[in-house]
Write an enzyme that holds these catalytic residues in place. Structure first.
Site, PDB file in Angstrom:
ATOM      1  N   GLN A  91     -10.533 -27.564  11.504  1.00 38.98           N
ATOM      2  CA  GLN A  91     -10.433 -26.434  12.006  1.00 38.98           C
ATOM      3  C   GLN A  91     -11.623 -25.652  12.842  1.00 38.98           C
ATOM      4  O   GLN A  91     -11.347 -24.712  13.583  1.00 38.98           O
ATOM      5  CB  GLN A  91      -9.838 -25.242  10.907  1.00 38.98           C
ATOM      6  CG  GLN A  91      -8.664 -25.720  10.450  1.00 38.98           C
ATOM      7  CD  GLN A  91      -8.283 -24.680   8.967  1.00 38.98           C
ATOM      8  OE1 GLN A  91      -7.734 -23.717   9.102  1.00 38.98           O
ATOM      9  NE2 GLN A  91      -8.866 -25.284   8.019  1.00 38.98           N
ATOM     10  N   ASP A  94     -17.263 -26.219  15.839  1.00 40.80           N
ATOM     11  CA  ASP A  94     -18.577 -26.774  16.316  1.00 40.80           C
ATOM     12  C   ASP A  94     -18.321 -28.704  16.220  1.00 40.80           C
ATOM     13  O   ASP A  94     -17.280 -28.802  15.912  1.00 40.80           O
ATOM     14  CB  ASP A  94     -19.251 -26.492  14.930  1.00 40.80           C
ATOM     15  CG  ASP A  94     -18.925 -27.196  13.541  1.00 40.80           C
ATOM     16  OD1 ASP A  94     -18.729 -28.303  13.387  1.00 40.80           O
ATOM     17  OD2 ASP A  94     -18.947 -26.303  12.529  1.00 40.80           O
ATOM     18  N   HIS A 109      -8.204 -26.312  16.267  1.00 44.46           N
ATOM     19  CA  HIS A 109      -8.630 -24.887  16.855  1.00 44.46           C
ATOM     20  C   HIS A 109      -9.461 -24.904  17.956  1.00 44.46           C
ATOM     21  O   HIS A 109      -9.934 -23.969  18.358  1.00 44.46           O
ATOM     22  CB  HIS A 109      -9.000 -24.010  15.735  1.00 44.46           C
ATOM     23  CG  HIS A 109      -8.021 -23.754  14.643  1.00 44.46           C
ATOM     24  ND1 HIS A 109      -8.365 -23.068  13.459  1.00 44.46           N
ATOM     25  CD2 HIS A 109      -6.743 -23.902  14.525  1.00 44.46           C
ATOM     26  CE1 HIS A 109      -7.400 -23.030  12.649  1.00 44.46           C
ATOM     27  NE2 HIS A 109      -6.334 -23.488  13.371  1.00 44.46           N
ATOM     28  N   CYS A 117      -9.270 -24.055  31.503  1.00 44.11           N
ATOM     29  CA  CYS A 117      -8.809 -23.107  32.809  1.00 44.11           C
ATOM     30  C   CYS A 117      -7.547 -22.574  32.606  1.00 44.11           C
ATOM     31  O   CYS A 117      -6.470 -23.344  32.056  1.00 44.11           O
ATOM     32  CB  CYS A 117      -8.776 -24.073  34.038  1.00 44.11           C
ATOM     33  SG  CYS A 117      -8.220 -23.055  35.268  1.00 44.11           S
ATOM     34  N   CYS A 136     -13.012 -22.611  37.769  1.00 48.15           N
ATOM     35  CA  CYS A 136     -12.393 -24.113  37.357  1.00 48.15           C
ATOM     36  C   CYS A 136     -13.096 -25.142  38.337  1.00 48.15           C
ATOM     37  O   CYS A 136     -12.632 -25.294  39.522  1.00 48.15           O
ATOM     38  CB  CYS A 136     -11.098 -24.050  36.903  1.00 48.15           C
ATOM     39  SG  CYS A 136     -10.214 -25.778  36.502  1.00 48.15           S
ATOM     40  N   THR A 176     -12.012 -24.859   3.209  1.00 50.23           N
ATOM     41  CA  THR A 176     -10.990 -23.958   3.841  1.00 50.23           C
ATOM     42  C   THR A 176     -10.443 -22.763   3.086  1.00 50.23           C
ATOM     43  O   THR A 176      -9.969 -23.308   1.648  1.00 50.23           O
ATOM     44  CB  THR A 176     -10.121 -24.609   4.850  1.00 50.23           C
ATOM     45  OG1 THR A 176      -9.270 -23.573   5.477  1.00 50.23           O
ATOM     46  CG2 THR A 176      -9.387 -25.612   3.854  1.00 50.23           C
ATOM     47  N   SER A 177     -10.244 -21.480   3.450  1.00 45.79           N
ATOM     48  CA  SER A 177      -9.771 -20.474   2.319  1.00 45.79           C
ATOM     49  C   SER A 177      -8.237 -20.524   2.294  1.00 45.79           C
ATOM     50  O   SER A 177      -7.600 -20.047   1.450  1.00 45.79           O
ATOM     51  CB  SER A 177     -10.222 -19.046   3.129  1.00 45.79           C
ATOM     52  OG  SER A 177      -9.682 -18.964   4.416  1.00 45.79           O
ATOM     53  N   ASN A 201     -13.642 -27.257  -2.779  1.00 43.11           N
ATOM     54  CA  ASN A 201     -14.021 -25.885  -2.127  1.00 43.11           C
ATOM     55  C   ASN A 201     -14.906 -25.173  -3.038  1.00 43.11           C
ATOM     56  O   ASN A 201     -14.974 -25.600  -4.163  1.00 43.11           O
ATOM     57  CB  ASN A 201     -12.547 -25.115  -1.994  1.00 43.11           C
ATOM     58  CG  ASN A 201     -12.673 -23.963  -0.889  1.00 43.11           C
ATOM     59  OD1 ASN A 201     -13.287 -24.525   0.232  1.00 43.11           O
ATOM     60  ND2 ASN A 201     -12.529 -22.804  -1.124  1.00 43.11           N
ATOM     61  N   GLU A 203     -14.953 -22.200  -4.097  1.00 43.73           N
ATOM     62  CA  GLU A 203     -14.348 -21.420  -5.378  1.00 43.73           C
ATOM     63  C   GLU A 203     -12.682 -21.836  -4.844  1.00 43.73           C
ATOM     64  O   GLU A 203     -12.340 -22.026  -3.842  1.00 43.73           O
ATOM     65  CB  GLU A 203     -14.350 -20.159  -4.819  1.00 43.73           C
ATOM     66  CG  GLU A 203     -14.080 -19.405  -3.537  1.00 43.73           C
ATOM     67  CD  GLU A 203     -14.975 -18.397  -3.066  1.00 43.73           C
ATOM     68  OE1 GLU A 203     -15.730 -17.999  -3.569  1.00 43.73           O
ATOM     69  OE2 GLU A 203     -14.353 -17.845  -1.844  1.00 43.73           O
TER      70      GLU A 203
HETATM   71  N1  APR Z   1     -18.874 -25.989   0.261  1.00 42.39           N
HETATM   72  C1  APR Z   1     -17.345 -25.676   0.163  1.00 42.39           C
HETATM   73  N2  APR Z   1     -16.672 -24.752   0.487  1.00 42.39           N
HETATM   74  C2  APR Z   1     -17.186 -23.756   0.807  1.00 42.39           C
HETATM   75  C3  APR Z   1     -18.807 -23.592   1.008  1.00 42.39           C
HETATM   76  C4  APR Z   1     -19.444 -24.882   0.455  1.00 42.39           C
HETATM   77  N3  APR Z   1     -20.781 -24.653   0.611  1.00 42.39           N
HETATM   78  N4  APR Z   1     -18.958 -22.359   1.436  1.00 42.39           N
HETATM   79  C5  APR Z   1     -17.805 -21.969   1.583  1.00 42.39           C
HETATM   80  N5  APR Z   1     -17.001 -22.273   1.319  1.00 42.39           N
HETATM   81  C6  APR Z   1     -15.294 -22.075   1.175  1.00 42.39           C
HETATM   82  C7  APR Z   1     -15.290 -20.597   0.841  1.00 42.39           C
HETATM   83  O1  APR Z   1     -15.106 -20.410  -0.493  1.00 42.39           O
HETATM   84  C8  APR Z   1     -13.856 -20.328   1.549  1.00 42.39           C
HETATM   85  O2  APR Z   1     -13.088 -20.703   0.865  1.00 42.39           O
HETATM   86  O3  APR Z   1     -15.182 -22.275   2.678  1.00 42.39           O
HETATM   87  C9  APR Z   1     -13.925 -21.538   2.980  1.00 42.39           C
HETATM   88  C10 APR Z   1     -14.293 -20.970   4.153  1.00 42.39           C
HETATM   89  O4  APR Z   1     -13.064 -20.094   4.394  1.00 42.39           O
HETATM   90  P1  APR Z   1     -12.991 -19.158   5.990  1.00 42.39           P
HETATM   91  O5  APR Z   1     -14.274 -18.494   6.162  1.00 42.39           O
HETATM   92  O6  APR Z   1     -11.689 -18.563   5.887  1.00 42.39           O
HETATM   93  O7  APR Z   1     -12.652 -20.448   6.873  1.00 42.39           O
HETATM   94  P2  APR Z   1     -11.515 -21.081   7.489  1.00 42.39           P
HETATM   95  O8  APR Z   1     -10.520 -21.577   6.130  1.00 42.39           O
HETATM   96  O9  APR Z   1     -12.123 -22.464   8.268  1.00 42.39           O
HETATM   97  O10 APR Z   1     -10.773 -20.436   8.541  1.00 42.39           O
HETATM   98  C11 APR Z   1      -9.592 -20.856   8.951  1.00 42.39           C
HETATM   99  O11 APR Z   1      -9.605 -18.865  10.441  1.00 42.39           O
HETATM  100  O12 APR Z   1     -10.888 -17.336  11.659  1.00 42.39           O
HETATM  101  C12 APR Z   1     -10.007 -18.729  12.012  1.00 42.39           C
HETATM  102  O13 APR Z   1      -9.952 -20.315  13.325  1.00 42.39           O
HETATM  103  C13 APR Z   1     -10.645 -19.584  12.457  1.00 42.39           C
HETATM  104  O14 APR Z   1     -10.577 -22.002  11.999  1.00 42.39           O
HETATM  105  C14 APR Z   1     -10.852 -20.797  11.586  1.00 42.39           C
HETATM  106  C15 APR Z   1      -9.700 -20.431  10.498  1.00 42.39           C
END
Ligand code: APR
Length: 232
Positions: A91, A94, A109, A117, A136, A176-177, A201, A203
Protein backbone atom coordinates in the site's frame (compact mmCIF):
# COMPACT_ATOMS: atom_id res chain seq x y z
CA UNK A 1 -1.94 -26.81 7.74
CA UNK A 2 -1.56 -27.26 3.97
CA UNK A 3 1.78 -27.27 2.18
CA UNK A 4 2.89 -23.74 1.37
CA UNK A 5 3.55 -23.09 -2.33
CA UNK A 6 2.01 -19.70 -2.88
CA UNK A 7 2.48 -16.66 -0.62
CA UNK A 8 0.87 -13.22 -0.72
CA UNK A 9 2.44 -10.51 1.44
CA UNK A 10 0.62 -7.23 2.10
CA UNK A 11 2.69 -4.33 3.44
CA UNK A 12 1.66 -0.98 4.87
CA UNK A 13 3.25 2.14 6.31
CA UNK A 14 4.56 0.25 9.34
CA UNK A 15 7.20 -1.56 7.26
CA UNK A 16 8.75 1.78 6.32
CA UNK A 17 8.49 3.31 9.80
CA UNK A 18 11.98 2.16 10.80
CA UNK A 19 13.34 3.83 7.64
CA UNK A 20 12.02 7.13 9.02
CA UNK A 21 8.75 7.40 7.08
CA UNK A 22 5.87 8.57 9.29
CA UNK A 23 2.86 6.25 9.35
CA UNK A 24 -0.54 7.70 8.50
CA UNK A 25 -2.43 7.07 11.67
CA UNK A 26 0.34 7.04 14.26
CA UNK A 27 2.02 9.97 16.05
CA UNK A 28 3.23 12.53 13.50
CA UNK A 29 0.63 11.17 11.08
CA UNK A 30 -0.80 14.64 10.47
CA UNK A 31 0.66 16.84 7.79
CA UNK A 32 0.58 20.60 8.46
CA UNK A 33 -2.53 19.97 10.53
CA UNK A 34 -4.36 18.11 7.76
CA UNK A 35 -5.63 14.58 8.14
CA UNK A 36 -4.51 12.34 5.30
CA UNK A 37 -8.17 11.76 4.43
CA UNK A 38 -8.53 15.53 3.81
CA UNK A 39 -5.60 15.77 1.41
CA UNK A 40 -5.73 12.51 -0.50
CA UNK A 41 -9.08 12.83 -2.28
CA UNK A 42 -10.09 13.77 -5.83
CA UNK A 43 -12.19 16.56 -4.27
CA UNK A 44 -9.16 18.01 -2.49
CA UNK A 45 -7.17 17.89 -5.73
CA UNK A 46 -9.95 19.81 -7.48
CA UNK A 47 -10.37 22.32 -4.64
CA UNK A 48 -6.73 22.98 -3.81
CA UNK A 49 -4.27 21.42 -6.26
CA UNK A 50 -1.36 23.43 -4.78
CA UNK A 51 -1.91 21.82 -1.37
CA UNK A 52 -2.25 18.27 -2.70
CA UNK A 53 0.77 18.54 -5.00
CA UNK A 54 2.82 20.11 -2.18
CA UNK A 55 1.92 17.18 0.11
CA UNK A 56 3.22 14.64 -2.41
CA UNK A 57 6.21 16.80 -3.41
CA UNK A 58 7.27 16.72 0.25
CA UNK A 59 6.89 12.95 0.43
CA UNK A 60 8.75 12.47 -2.87
CA UNK A 61 11.59 14.71 -1.66
CA UNK A 62 11.83 12.64 1.53
CA UNK A 63 12.71 9.50 -0.48
CA UNK A 64 16.24 10.71 -1.21
CA UNK A 65 17.10 10.74 2.50
CA UNK A 66 15.82 7.29 3.46
CA UNK A 67 16.99 3.71 2.96
CA UNK A 68 15.30 0.29 2.98
CA UNK A 69 15.41 -1.33 6.42
CA UNK A 70 15.91 -4.93 7.53
CA UNK A 71 12.26 -5.77 6.80
CA UNK A 72 12.43 -4.60 3.16
CA UNK A 73 15.72 -6.47 2.74
CA UNK A 74 14.24 -9.64 4.22
CA UNK A 75 11.28 -9.53 1.79
CA UNK A 76 13.73 -9.02 -1.09
CA UNK A 77 15.56 -12.12 0.11
CA UNK A 78 12.28 -14.01 0.18
CA UNK A 79 11.59 -12.79 -3.35
CA UNK A 80 15.00 -14.01 -4.55
CA UNK A 81 14.97 -17.37 -2.76
CA UNK A 82 11.34 -18.53 -2.51
CA UNK A 83 10.87 -21.22 -5.17
CA UNK A 84 7.06 -21.03 -5.17
CA UNK A 85 4.64 -18.27 -6.12
CA UNK A 86 5.02 -14.93 -4.35
CA UNK A 87 3.27 -11.59 -4.66
CA UNK A 88 4.22 -8.64 -2.47
CA UNK A 89 1.37 -6.13 -2.53
CA UNK A 90 2.31 -2.82 -0.99
CA UNK A 91 0.00 0.00 0.00
CA UNK A 92 3.08 2.17 0.30
CA UNK A 93 3.92 4.78 -2.30
CA UNK A 94 7.63 4.90 -1.40
CA UNK A 95 10.15 2.90 -3.42
CA UNK A 96 11.84 1.02 -0.58
CA UNK A 97 10.75 -2.49 -1.63
CA UNK A 98 12.24 -2.01 -5.11
CA UNK A 99 15.38 -0.41 -3.75
CA UNK A 100 15.83 -3.42 -1.46
CA UNK A 101 15.68 -5.61 -4.58
CA UNK A 102 12.12 -6.99 -4.57
CA UNK A 103 10.69 -7.64 -8.04
CA UNK A 104 7.59 -9.81 -7.52
CA UNK A 105 5.63 -6.85 -6.18
CA UNK A 106 3.06 -4.22 -7.07
CA UNK A 107 1.97 -0.84 -5.73
CA UNK A 108 -1.80 -0.96 -5.21
CA UNK A 109 -1.99 2.69 -4.05
CA UNK A 110 0.35 4.15 -6.70
CA UNK A 111 3.90 5.47 -6.51
CA UNK A 112 5.49 8.79 -5.58
CA UNK A 113 8.01 8.45 -8.38
CA UNK A 114 5.34 8.42 -11.05
CA UNK A 115 3.06 11.08 -12.54
CA UNK A 116 -0.35 10.28 -14.03
CA UNK A 117 -2.06 12.25 -16.78
CA UNK A 118 -5.64 12.95 -15.72
CA UNK A 119 -6.52 13.53 -19.40
CA UNK A 120 -5.08 10.50 -21.23
CA UNK A 121 -4.06 8.14 -18.41
CA UNK A 122 -0.39 8.01 -19.46
CA UNK A 123 2.18 7.43 -16.72
CA UNK A 124 5.53 9.16 -16.56
CA UNK A 125 8.44 8.32 -14.24
CA UNK A 126 8.87 11.42 -12.05
CA UNK A 127 11.63 12.83 -9.83
CA UNK A 128 11.51 16.15 -7.99
CA UNK A 129 8.57 18.53 -7.62
CA UNK A 130 5.43 18.12 -9.74
CA UNK A 131 3.77 21.56 -10.05
CA UNK A 132 0.01 21.55 -10.77
CA UNK A 133 -0.62 22.08 -14.48
CA UNK A 134 2.52 20.25 -15.63
CA UNK A 135 2.15 19.12 -19.25
CA UNK A 136 1.77 15.43 -20.09
CA UNK A 137 4.63 14.30 -22.37
CA UNK A 138 2.24 11.90 -24.14
CA UNK A 139 -0.75 14.13 -25.00
CA UNK A 140 0.44 17.64 -24.14
CA UNK A 141 -2.47 18.43 -21.79
CA UNK A 142 -1.57 20.36 -18.63
CA UNK A 143 -3.05 17.62 -16.48
CA UNK A 144 -0.28 15.70 -14.70
CA UNK A 145 -1.09 14.73 -11.12
CA UNK A 146 0.63 12.50 -8.57
CA UNK A 147 0.15 8.84 -9.55
CA UNK A 148 -1.48 8.08 -6.22
CA UNK A 149 -4.76 6.27 -5.60
CA UNK A 150 -6.85 8.75 -3.61
CA UNK A 151 -9.63 7.85 -1.20
CA UNK A 152 -12.65 7.05 -3.35
CA UNK A 153 -10.53 5.84 -6.31
CA UNK A 154 -10.05 2.23 -7.37
CA UNK A 155 -6.74 0.71 -6.25
CA UNK A 156 -4.46 -0.60 -9.00
CA UNK A 157 -4.05 -4.20 -10.13
CA UNK A 158 -7.04 -5.59 -8.22
CA UNK A 159 -7.50 -8.46 -10.69
CA UNK A 160 -3.94 -9.67 -10.17
CA UNK A 161 -4.32 -9.29 -6.40
CA UNK A 162 -7.63 -11.19 -6.31
CA UNK A 163 -6.15 -13.98 -8.41
CA UNK A 164 -3.13 -14.29 -6.11
CA UNK A 165 -5.32 -14.24 -2.98
CA UNK A 166 -7.49 -16.96 -4.45
CA UNK A 167 -4.45 -19.20 -4.95
CA UNK A 168 -2.54 -18.29 -1.78
CA UNK A 169 -1.60 -20.91 0.80
CA UNK A 170 -0.30 -18.22 3.13
CA UNK A 171 -1.29 -14.58 3.49
CA UNK A 172 0.99 -12.34 5.57
CA UNK A 173 0.14 -8.78 6.53
CA UNK A 174 2.97 -6.50 7.68
CA UNK A 175 2.72 -3.05 9.27
CA UNK A 176 -0.78 -2.05 8.32
CA UNK A 177 -3.59 -0.81 10.56
CA UNK A 178 -6.37 -2.59 8.68
CA UNK A 179 -8.24 0.71 8.47
CA UNK A 180 -8.46 1.09 4.69
CA UNK A 181 -10.37 -1.19 2.32
CA UNK A 182 -10.04 -3.10 0.09
CA UNK A 183 -6.61 -4.05 1.52
CA UNK A 184 -8.11 -4.48 4.99
CA UNK A 185 -10.34 -7.22 3.57
CA UNK A 186 -7.59 -9.28 1.90
CA UNK A 187 -7.19 -11.44 5.00
CA UNK A 188 -10.83 -12.47 4.80
CA UNK A 189 -10.57 -13.25 1.08
CA UNK A 190 -7.46 -15.34 1.67
CA UNK A 191 -9.11 -17.23 4.54
CA UNK A 192 -12.20 -17.83 2.46
CA UNK A 193 -9.99 -19.57 -0.11
CA UNK A 194 -8.33 -21.66 2.59
CA UNK A 195 -5.06 -19.79 3.17
CA UNK A 196 -3.24 -19.72 6.47
CA UNK A 197 -2.95 -16.14 7.76
CA UNK A 198 -0.25 -14.33 9.73
CA UNK A 199 -0.03 -10.73 10.91
CA UNK A 200 3.26 -9.00 11.78
CA UNK A 201 2.57 -5.61 13.37
CA UNK A 202 3.83 -3.34 16.11
CA UNK A 203 0.51 -3.61 17.95
CA UNK A 204 -2.84 -5.36 17.47
CA UNK A 205 -4.55 -3.85 14.42
CA UNK A 206 -8.20 -3.38 13.50
CA UNK A 207 -8.00 -6.64 11.55
CA UNK A 208 -6.11 -8.77 14.09
CA UNK A 209 -9.12 -10.90 14.90
CA UNK A 210 -9.12 -12.27 11.35
CA UNK A 211 -5.61 -13.70 11.48
CA UNK A 212 -4.84 -17.25 12.57
CA UNK A 213 -1.66 -15.88 14.15
CA UNK A 214 -0.50 -12.39 15.10
CA UNK A 215 3.06 -11.55 16.11
CA UNK A 216 3.62 -8.16 17.69
CA UNK A 217 6.86 -6.20 17.38
CA UNK A 218 8.88 -4.01 15.01
CA UNK A 219 8.93 -5.14 11.38
CA UNK A 220 12.73 -4.83 11.31
CA UNK A 221 12.90 -7.73 13.77
CA UNK A 222 9.80 -9.79 12.97
CA UNK A 223 10.09 -9.88 9.18
CA UNK A 224 13.69 -11.21 8.99
CA UNK A 225 12.75 -13.83 11.61
CA UNK A 226 9.69 -14.92 9.65
CA UNK A 227 11.55 -15.01 6.32
CA UNK A 228 14.30 -17.14 7.86
CA UNK A 229 11.61 -19.50 9.19
CA UNK A 230 9.83 -19.78 5.82
CA UNK A 231 13.04 -20.35 3.87
CA UNK A 232 14.06 -22.97 6.42
N1 APR B 1 6.84 -2.30 12.63
C1 APR B 1 5.64 -2.90 12.37
N2 APR B 1 4.48 -2.22 12.39
C2 APR B 1 4.52 -0.90 12.67
C3 APR B 1 5.74 -0.22 12.95
C4 APR B 1 6.93 -1.00 12.91
N3 APR B 1 8.13 -0.45 13.17
N4 APR B 1 5.44 1.08 13.19
C5 APR B 1 4.13 1.21 13.08
N5 APR B 1 3.55 0.03 12.77
C6 APR B 1 2.14 -0.29 12.54
C7 APR B 1 1.18 0.56 13.34
O1 APR B 1 0.97 -0.03 14.60
C8 APR B 1 -0.06 0.54 12.45
O2 APR B 1 -0.89 -0.57 12.77
O3 APR B 1 1.87 -0.01 11.18
C9 APR B 1 0.50 0.34 11.04
C10 APR B 1 0.44 1.58 10.16
O4 APR B 1 -0.91 1.91 9.95
P1 APR B 1 -1.34 3.18 9.05
O5 APR B 1 -0.58 4.39 9.48
O6 APR B 1 -2.81 3.24 9.09
O7 APR B 1 -0.82 2.81 7.58
P2 APR B 1 -1.47 1.85 6.49
O8 APR B 1 -2.19 0.71 7.13
O9 APR B 1 -0.40 1.53 5.52
O10 APR B 1 -2.52 2.80 5.81
C11 APR B 1 -3.27 2.29 4.74
O11 APR B 1 -4.20 4.45 4.31
O12 APR B 1 -3.88 6.73 4.16
C12 APR B 1 -3.99 5.56 3.46
O13 APR B 1 -3.34 5.15 1.29
C13 APR B 1 -2.82 5.29 2.58
O14 APR B 1 -1.78 3.21 2.02
C14 APR B 1 -2.29 3.99 3.09
C15 APR B 1 -3.53 3.36 3.72
Amino acid sequence: MRDIQSIVVLTGAGISAESGVATFRGPGGLWEGHRVEDVCTPQALQRDPELVHRFYDARRAQLTGIEPNAAHLALARLDAEWPGELLIVTQNVDDLHERAGATRMLHMHGELKSALCAACGAREPWEGALPPGSACPACGTAALRPDIVFFGEMPYRMEAIDRALGEADLFVSIGTSGAVYPAAGFVQTARYHGADTLELNLEPSGGSIWFAESRMGPAGVLVPEWVAQVLG
